[in-house]
Design an enzyme around this catalytic site. Sequence first.
Site, PDB file in Angstrom:
ATOM      1  N   ASP A  37       3.071  -3.470   4.051  1.00 57.40           N
ATOM      2  CA  ASP A  37       2.661  -4.795   3.582  1.00 57.40           C
ATOM      3  C   ASP A  37       1.340  -4.650   2.849  1.00 57.40           C
ATOM      4  O   ASP A  37       1.053  -3.583   2.312  1.00 57.40           O
ATOM      5  CB  ASP A  37       2.580  -5.776   4.759  1.00 57.40           C
ATOM      6  CG  ASP A  37       2.932  -7.209   4.354  1.00 57.40           C
ATOM      7  OD1 ASP A  37       2.182  -7.782   3.540  1.00 57.40           O
ATOM      8  OD2 ASP A  37       3.949  -7.751   4.833  1.00 57.40           O
ATOM      9  N   ASP A  38       0.520  -5.699   2.818  1.00 52.98           N
ATOM     10  CA  ASP A  38      -0.738  -5.619   2.082  1.00 52.98           C
ATOM     11  C   ASP A  38      -1.652  -4.542   2.673  1.00 52.98           C
ATOM     12  O   ASP A  38      -1.821  -4.459   3.894  1.00 52.98           O
ATOM     13  CB  ASP A  38      -1.475  -6.958   2.144  1.00 52.98           C
ATOM     14  CG  ASP A  38      -0.741  -8.072   1.417  1.00 52.98           C
ATOM     15  OD1 ASP A  38      -0.087  -7.776   0.406  1.00 52.98           O
ATOM     16  OD2 ASP A  38      -0.816  -9.221   1.870  1.00 52.98           O
ATOM     17  N   GLY A  64       2.562   0.022  -0.188  1.00 52.68           N
ATOM     18  CA  GLY A  64       2.152  -1.276   0.319  1.00 52.68           C
ATOM     19  C   GLY A  64       2.293  -2.344  -0.741  1.00 52.68           C
ATOM     20  O   GLY A  64       2.849  -2.127  -1.817  1.00 52.68           O
ATOM     21  N   HIS A  65       1.737  -3.514  -0.440  1.00 48.33           N
ATOM     22  CA  HIS A  65       1.848  -4.669  -1.331  1.00 48.33           C
ATOM     23  C   HIS A  65       0.551  -4.953  -2.063  1.00 48.33           C
ATOM     24  O   HIS A  65       0.385  -6.024  -2.635  1.00 48.33           O
ATOM     25  CB  HIS A  65       2.285  -5.908  -0.546  1.00 48.33           C
ATOM     26  CG  HIS A  65       3.664  -5.801   0.024  1.00 48.33           C
ATOM     27  ND1 HIS A  65       4.235  -6.797   0.780  1.00 48.33           N
ATOM     28  CD2 HIS A  65       4.599  -4.818  -0.054  1.00 48.33           C
ATOM     29  CE1 HIS A  65       5.465  -6.422   1.163  1.00 48.33           C
ATOM     30  NE2 HIS A  65       5.699  -5.229   0.662  1.00 48.33           N
ATOM     31  N   GLY A  66      -0.391  -4.022  -2.025  1.00 52.95           N
ATOM     32  CA  GLY A  66      -1.637  -4.183  -2.757  1.00 52.95           C
ATOM     33  C   GLY A  66      -2.710  -4.871  -1.949  1.00 52.95           C
ATOM     34  O   GLY A  66      -2.674  -4.933  -0.725  1.00 52.95           O
TER      35      GLY A  66
END
Length: 393
Positions: A215-216, A237-239
Amino acid sequence: MASILPIACFFFFFILATSSIAINIRDYGAVPDGSKDSTKALQNAWNIACAADSNAMIEIPMGRYLIGPVLFKGPCKSPVTIHMIGMLIAKKDLALYKPNWIEFQYISGLTLYGPGKVDGQGADAWTKNKCRQNHKSFCRPFPMNMVFSFVSNANISRISSINSKYFHMLVFGSSNIIFDSITITAPGNSPNTDGIHIAVSQNIIIQNSVIGTGDDCVSIGDKTHNLTILGVRCGPGHGISIGSLGRNLNEEDVVGLTIRNCSFRDTQNGVRIKTWQDGPNKLHVRDLLFEDIRMENVENPIVIDQKYCPSRTCPDNLRPSRVKIRNVKFNNIVGTSTSQMAINLVCSASNPCEGVELNHIDLKFNGVGEAKATCVNVKAPKVIGIVKPANCA
């Protein structure tokens, strides 16, 4: 923000130099075999350290220590240092946690340093997490590896967090904390394993760290003020995401964020701001700087999404987001995008973004054709120097 770092570093070394009580968890029954329960030994060590009249240091020596949930609660009489060399291993039984694993509460003056690790053993829990399949359902609060709630004047350095069942680290209601040289690791498909989530906190620094999760890498909630992220490598990940914001009543402004000298590799997003439509109250996100950032194979390098809808089933007639985004600078962001839409700024129709600045952006599409940009409801964006893709000019 720049003045916080030397002050905190001085505090860190002062604690090390003046610690007068050493507490080894093995002296309280901890067994380094990875199978015998050492929860009580660790909890007792904390209770003694927190009650000490002078600075105390808890030693977690080499070995693997199996522990269930522990609560390191203050206020303490003096600052406490934890020197973690060994590994803490979480029990797998979810019924044990109410809700988190390792939690620090109401502490002023905390130093936690490695090179030790915490292993959440999250693989079994991930299969039970159904939040991605149904965002409207209640998502069970799976245990986080480490929670810092109402903690101030802390230095967390050179530790690793592995395979958390949920978020790796949560910072809430806290201030003046430095996370330095942290390593956070989970598979790219592990659900909701955010690296560090910060909310209702101020004067937080995350620097020189490597974060790769499902995730983030860093997620930022409401009422976050003066957050600095420096030299972080993110991927998978999502940044790094601000939000989502605007969904819940009584949320407060996000002000003063600097994300500088960071890199993103093979991530879903790079730098992102996301807000919900049809929110119950108005708030502001302002004074943000994203600077000196490298993107490598990033699907969505630069994103403002004020129509955030993760389930993709939101109706079309929702009211525009009531979150006002103002004074956001994207400076010197270069690299490659795996989607053609390298810059995607979609702001609120009723609260257009203001003070958006694009300065030296060079993002190339990895596929066939040129990279593109979208700017919707962005009021007079300021473009400085060469900006590619240039559709927002």
